[in-house]
Each structure stands twice: as C-alpha cells, then as structure tokens.
Design an enzyme around this catalytic site. Structure first.
Site, short mmCIF file in Angstrom:
data_model
loop_
_atom_site.label_atom_id
_atom_site.label_comp_id
_atom_site.label_asym_id
_atom_site.label_seq_id
_atom_site.Cartn_x
_atom_site.Cartn_y
_atom_site.Cartn_z
N ASP A 178 3.24 -0.92 7.28
CA ASP A 178 2.84 -2.29 7.61
C ASP A 178 3.13 -3.26 6.46
O ASP A 178 3.76 -4.30 6.65
CB ASP A 178 1.35 -2.34 7.97
CG ASP A 178 1.05 -1.57 9.25
OD1 ASP A 178 1.94 -1.47 10.11
OD2 ASP A 178 -0.07 -1.04 9.37
N CYS A 228 -10.30 5.51 1.58
CA CYS A 228 -9.33 6.00 0.60
C CYS A 228 -9.94 6.92 -0.45
O CYS A 228 -9.29 7.86 -0.91
CB CYS A 228 -8.60 4.83 -0.06
SG CYS A 228 -9.65 3.74 -1.06
N SER A 273 0.81 -1.22 0.00
CA SER A 273 0.00 0.00 0.00
C SER A 273 0.84 1.26 0.00
O SER A 273 0.31 2.36 -0.16
CB SER A 273 -0.91 0.01 1.23
OG SER A 273 -0.12 0.15 2.41
N GLY A 274 2.14 1.11 0.20
CA GLY A 274 3.00 2.28 0.35
C GLY A 274 3.15 2.70 1.80
O GLY A 274 3.82 3.69 2.10
N CYS A 279 -13.69 -4.19 -0.17
CA CYS A 279 -12.42 -4.07 -0.88
C CYS A 279 -11.53 -5.27 -0.58
O CYS A 279 -10.89 -5.83 -1.48
CB CYS A 279 -11.72 -2.77 -0.50
SG CYS A 279 -10.17 -2.48 -1.39
#
Length: 360
Positions: free
Chosen positions: A14, A199, A10-11, A103
């Site tokens: 984590d 998001c 995700s960038g 998602c």
C-alpha cells in the site's frame, strides 16, 4: 513539480503504491520508514507486517526501484512512551486499547510530520485507505473509503494540522487495483501479505506480551456472575476482554460471555447470552474531526470496533464533556478502551475512547 512529500514506507504494497502514484502525479517524493520497536528474536521473521528489520529492507528496495531517497527514523523511545506504555497501563486497569490509533496520532502523523518539516517537505503521505478533503468552511474533513477496505476508523484522532498536511493517494482505489498497479510497475513487494497483527505482538498473544513486559503474569482470580456468585477461577485479567466467549477454560453448561473486568476485586464477570449487549455507551478523550463539537444531540452511525458495522445512534455531549451514545439497537461487546468513531454516511465526524457500556 507540485511540491515535496515525505511518504511513510512500511515495506508493504500500500505505501509503496502510494509513493509510486505521488511520483507519477508530479510530486518530489522522499521515502521514510519508522523504526518503532526492536524485533523480538524469539519469533521467526514475518512475511507480512510493518516495523520489522525485513520491512525496512523491503521499503529500501522499493525506494531504490523508484529512484527516490529513503530515510529510517528511529522512534523507538517515543513509541515506547506513547504506545507500549499506554497498552500496558490500559490492560492493567481492565481496558482493551487500540495501539494503532495512538501510533497514527503520535508517530505516523505526529513525529513523522515534524521530520517532514525539518526536511523541507510540504506534506506527508501514507498508504491508508481513506480520503482527506477541505470543506467549504476551510475545515479539513476525513472520509471513509467506499471501495471495500477502509481505514478511516484508525485515523479519527488526527488533528486539523495533521490533516492539512496529509496526502492519502489510495483513497479512490480498491485493494486488488493497488496490487495490480504494484505488479505492473514491477515493485518487489507486489505480492507481500498484509499485516494482520499488532506489530509488537506478532503472535497475537497479548497476555504473553504483557507477561514478558511486566516480568510476571497477571494474578489469577474468580469468575463471578452479575450477583457476585463465584463460578470458577480465571488465569488473570489480561487473558480476557469484554464480549469474549471462547478460551475461558471452564465449561458452564451454556454459553457464557465476559461482561466486565473488575480490577478492584480481580474478578471476571460473566453472563449468559444477551448479557454482552449494551444499549448505550459513554466515551471520553473526544476528537471532532470534520465538524466542531455539536451543541445539540446528533444522529450518527457509530463503529465500536474497527471491523464493526456502523450502527445508528444518538450522540450527545454531556455537561462534563463526555459523549453519551444511545443506540437504536443494542450493541454486542462494548469494550472500555476501544475507540468509538462517528460517521454521517462516509464523512467521519469524530470519535473517542469508550469508558463503559450501559445496559439500559
């Protein structure tokens, strides 16, 4: 070499540490970032989050630092179909959806798993805080993380196939330790803030997003009490959710709470303190994760929101396949559209979507 794993990057810190730990433990790691929606140019770039152009760049930098390949998969059309369209339609009927759950099921553990198979990977991995383990009967089980941050709630809809091919390397780590690992490894996202919002709604203004998406705001109507007496005017149903007290835009002389959204009459039903509690709830769209669907009533601990504390309840499957959950103590703000997730200690049993709260 243990095998090949595709890590959803995700960038953020984590997923970056998840990739690092898998690489150190002998996996052949490949990174990928899911492009789920286009950035809204009306909002400034975010320091923390997922799915933005900056997040893609951050994930690419981490993969470069680890010396692994990085792919970007464009899932914007599927995300629109499975997540955004559902988000919009649920709000249109007065329900409060959780898009992260959809998602995870359809994109992060669905479409990404199919891409992993195409790439010849044996498994997928993410930076979620939860534990996957195969039980003695061969069924894959999901456990809550015992170290403060737990994200098992948003994973309750995963299938047995998805769990069988999922690695969650952060299961036994507290968040401060994860940041420490990232810092020691020199990962460029070690101090990047966590995402705190949906998001595709970076300003947390759900009503504003729905207005932009639909091309118009929701229609104003009446605030009413439980007996239908008009108390004032509301701005449109999309501005409210069950349990809400603040932001009603009108003073009543006492705290008043949203107890129901009546889409047929375009009314927001309000009640005084105590009226926002439910003794039971009904849920549908069930997914039993760690156990088969129970044939007899089952004592569980239930979470009706991501941040809610587990509450003792008796769960029983109804003849029509829905779930009736009766709580030992009344629960505040049981919101239709939200997920209710059932546990036995740390073991996640299953969950479903709340249809309605029941007062008595």
């Amino acid at each position: 070499m243990k095998g090949k794993v595709l890590v959803g990057m995700s960038g953020g810190v984590d997923s970056s540490v998840a990739a690092l730990l898998l690489q150190k433990s002998g996996w052949d790691v490949v990174g990928c970032t899911l492009r789920l929606h286009l950035d809204d140019p009306s909002f400034p770039p975010r320091e923390g989050g997922c799915c933005s152009f900056q997040d893609v760049q951050d994930a690419r930098r981490v993969c470069y630092a680890l010396g692994i390949d990085h792919f970007v998969f464009n899932f914007t059309e599927l995300f629109e179909q499975k997540v955004i369209d559902n988000f919009v339609s649920e709000y249109a009927v007065g329900r409060t959806p959780n898009p992260c759950i959809r998602c995870n099921r359809w994109l992060k553990f669905g479409a990404m798993l199919r891409r992993a198979e195409e790439l010849g990977c044996d498994a997928i991995a993410t930076g979620h805080y939860a534990k996957v383990q195969q039980g003695p009967d061969g069924r894959w089980q999901l456990y809550a993380s015992p170290y403060g941050k737990d994200q098992s709630y948003v994973l309750y809809s995963l299938t047995q196939k998805q769990l069988a091919h999922t690695l969650l390397p952060l299961a036994a780590l507290p968040k401060p330790k994860v940041r420490s690992i990232a810092q020691e490894a020199g990962l460029p996202v070690a101090q990047k803030p966590d995402s705190q919002e949906i998001c595709f709604v970076p300003d947390k203004d759900y009503a504003g997003f729905l207005c932009r998406h639909n091309g118009h705001d929701s229609t104003p109507g009446d605030f009413v009490d439980a007996k239908g007496h008009v108390l004032g005017r509301h701005r449109g149903l999309t501005h409210y959710t069950v349990g809400q007290r603040k932001g009603l835009g009108i003073a009543f002389g006492q705290p008043m709470y949203v107890t129901r959204l009546d889409t047929a009459q375009n009314q927001v039903v309000l009640g005084p303190e105590g009226s926002q509690y439910s003794r039971s709830l009904l849920a549908d769209d069930l997914n039993w994760v760690s156990i088969p669907a129970p044939e007899t009533p089952l004592q569980v601990q239930a979470k009706i929101r991501y941040q809610a504390k587990p509450a003792s309840a008796l769960a029983s499957i109804q003849p029509d396949g829905t779930l009736l959950l009766h709580f030992a103590e009344p629960q505040r703000a049981v919101a239709p559209g939200q997920a209710v997730v059932l546990y036995d200690g740390d073991l996640l049993l299953g969950g479903g979507t709340i249809v309605k709260g029941i007062k008595e």
